[in-house]
Design a protein around this motif. Structure first.
Motif, mmCIF file in Angstrom:
data_model
loop_
_atom_site.group_PDB
_atom_site.id
_atom_site.type_symbol
_atom_site.label_atom_id
_atom_site.label_comp_id
_atom_site.label_asym_id
_atom_site.label_seq_id
_atom_site.Cartn_x
_atom_site.Cartn_y
_atom_site.Cartn_z
ATOM 1 N N SER A 373 0.821 -1.208 0.000
ATOM 2 C CA SER A 373 0.000 0.000 0.000
ATOM 3 C C SER A 373 0.855 1.258 0.000
ATOM 4 N N LYS A 376 2.036 1.669 -3.472
ATOM 5 C CA LYS A 376 0.895 2.131 -4.263
ATOM 6 C C LYS A 376 0.610 3.596 -3.996
ATOM 7 N N TYR A 377 0.782 4.011 -2.739
ATOM 8 C CA TYR A 377 0.574 5.417 -2.407
ATOM 9 C C TYR A 377 1.580 6.300 -3.143
ATOM 10 N N ALA A 425 -5.118 4.637 -1.250
ATOM 11 C CA ALA A 425 -3.825 4.075 -0.857
ATOM 12 C C ALA A 425 -3.343 4.666 0.462
ATOM 13 N N TYR A 429 -2.746 2.288 3.702
ATOM 14 C CA TYR A 429 -1.415 2.219 4.317
ATOM 15 C C TYR A 429 -1.480 2.578 5.803
#
Length: 448
Positions: A373, A376-377, A425, A429
């Motif tokens: 995550s 992805k962020y 995201a 996270y």
């Protein structure tokens, strides 16, 4: 005056109620505390814990001697027993009273083992309470983050509406000036309607998230209920570096998990119950003592009945004795009890092993999902920045009449989707990192 006092009292009560419900800015810790106070499941396990404490008290009291009293009275018609133990034809009355007490001197250690098992059961009940509390905290944290997520989505939707509203105003001016076609104006109005429709959905999700959080807290739904937005700077996104490898997190936190500790306590209690079953193989030695007295009265004519006080002085007797009970043949009952207790221990050992394996998997998955995550962020943030540049370029072109509404709306939609992915995201996270921190015993709260 009395009516005035009643009115003032009513106003005071209303003010007090308003003061309770006026707390509209709730932190995560306050939400968790409220849920802990109001959760019915937590109350239930608390009651069960009190029952287990009573069982411990009973086990400890089994070491003490008991004391009982007995009374009896018999009225005989016709042939009945006399004072000297013979039988004669007469109507008579006899009564007796007594006190008796006994206590176990030796029982193969069964009492000590039962006390230890009950004490461990009390510890287990406390761990169960802590485990239920942890589950409540995780549920509240999840709902709290969901509210924060929907809040960001509402802000994002409002920003999109503001951008499109400004575009519609600009296009209306251009249309009146004859610089754009009417179709371009209607395309911008159509986009504004879509953005407003999306905002309605975001606002609905936000209200539902607030309602879900209040229901989890088991409080009365209040339209004024709001959560306090925490500070989420760059520091929040550096949390992964302090957790280390999953095996380090597991080693540091496995001893803190009340669910695992409860299963280990159940295993220890089961081992004590095996010893309790084995103690039944040994003889039981008990000490008994007591006092008895009796009274006799005959209704036969001419019979010389002794006075009541004299009989009480003469008929009393005391005794002290030791009783030994030796198990010789119990039809295999003791053997089966031992085997049953041993099988329960073997089963609980598997439960403990499964609990450790499940927790290890949760740690490994939480760590991997947190890293995924976070990546992805970062990638979604880069995509959002690039999409933002493309959108602003299209916006400049549209102002200059160098592009179409179709290209503008397409760039705007891509920028909006990229921003949504960033928000998703971000909170995914944060949730994963909060889970890892929670496993390590960190408090469930944010910086405000």
């Amino acid at each position: 005056m009395k009516g005035l006092r009643i009115v003032l009292l009513s106003v005071s009560c209303l003010c007090a109620v308003s003061a309770v419900t006026a707390q509209t800015q709730w932190t995560l810790a306050e939400c968790v505390d409220a849920a802990m106070r109001n959760n019915l499941r937590l109350r239930q396990v608390g009651v069960e814990s009190e029952k287990v404490k009573l069982q411990l008290d009973d086990a400890r009291n089994s070491r003490l001697p008991n004391l009982s009293a007995s009374l009896n009275g018999n009225l005989y018609f016709g042939r009945g027993p006399t004072r000297d133990g013979t039988y004669s034809d007469n109507n008579q009355f006899s009564s007796g009273a007594g006190l008796s007490s006994d206590m176990v001197l030796f029982g193969g250690g069964a009492i000590n083992h039962s006390i230890e098992a009950a004490r461990i059961d009390v510890q287990t009940s406390q761990q169960v309470i802590a485990n239920v509390g942890e589950n409540i905290s995780l549920q509240i944290m999840t709902a709290y983050l969901q509210v924060l997520y929907t809040m960001d989505m509402v802000e994002l939707g409002r920003a999109q509406v503001d951008i499109t509203s400004q575009l519609v105003e600009t296009n209306e001016i251009k249309f009146k000036a004859g610089k754009i076609a009417e179709s371009t104006l209607y395309e911008s109005r159509s986009q504004l309607a879509r953005d407003r429709n999306a905002l309605v959905g975001y606002e609905s999700d936000y209200r539902l998230a607030l309602l879900d959080l209040q229901q989890m807290m088991n409080i009365e739904p209040d339209s004024r209920f709001e959560i306090r937005r925490p500070q989420m700077g760059d520091v929040e996104f550096e949390m992964m570096s302090r957790f280390g490898a999953p095996e380090d997190v597991y080693d540091a936190s496995v001893g803190l998990r009340p669910g695992i500790r409860a299963e280990m306590s159940r295993l220890e209690s089961g081992e004590k119950r095996v010893l309790m079953a084995k103690a039944q193989r040994y003889p039981t030695v008990s000490l008994g003592m007591g006092y008895n007295n009796s009274y006799y009265y005959s209704f036969q004519n001419g019979y010389d009945n002794v006075r009541f006080a004299t009989q009480l002085r003469n008929n009393g007797n005391e005794y002290v004795g030791v009783n030994v009970s030796i198990p010789i043949w119990e039809r295999g009952t003791i053997k089966n009890k031992i085997r049953s207790a041993s099988l329960a221990v073997s089963s609980q050992q598997l439960v403990v092993e499964e609990a450790h394996n499940t927790y290890r998997k949760e740690i490994e998955q939480a760590g991997e999902k947190a890293r995924t995550s976070y990546e992805k962020y970062l990638s979604s943030g880069e995509a959002a920045r690039a999409a933002g540049i493309v959108f602003h370029n299209e916006q400049s072109k549209l102002d200059a009449g160098a592009t179409t509404m179709f290209d503008y709306n397409n760039a705007k939609s891509q920028w909006e989707r990229a921003q949504i992915e960033v928000v998703q995201a971000k909170y995914d996270y944060l949730f994963r990192c909060r889970i890892l921190g929670f496993y390590l015993g960190e408090p469930v709260d944010f910086r405000y």
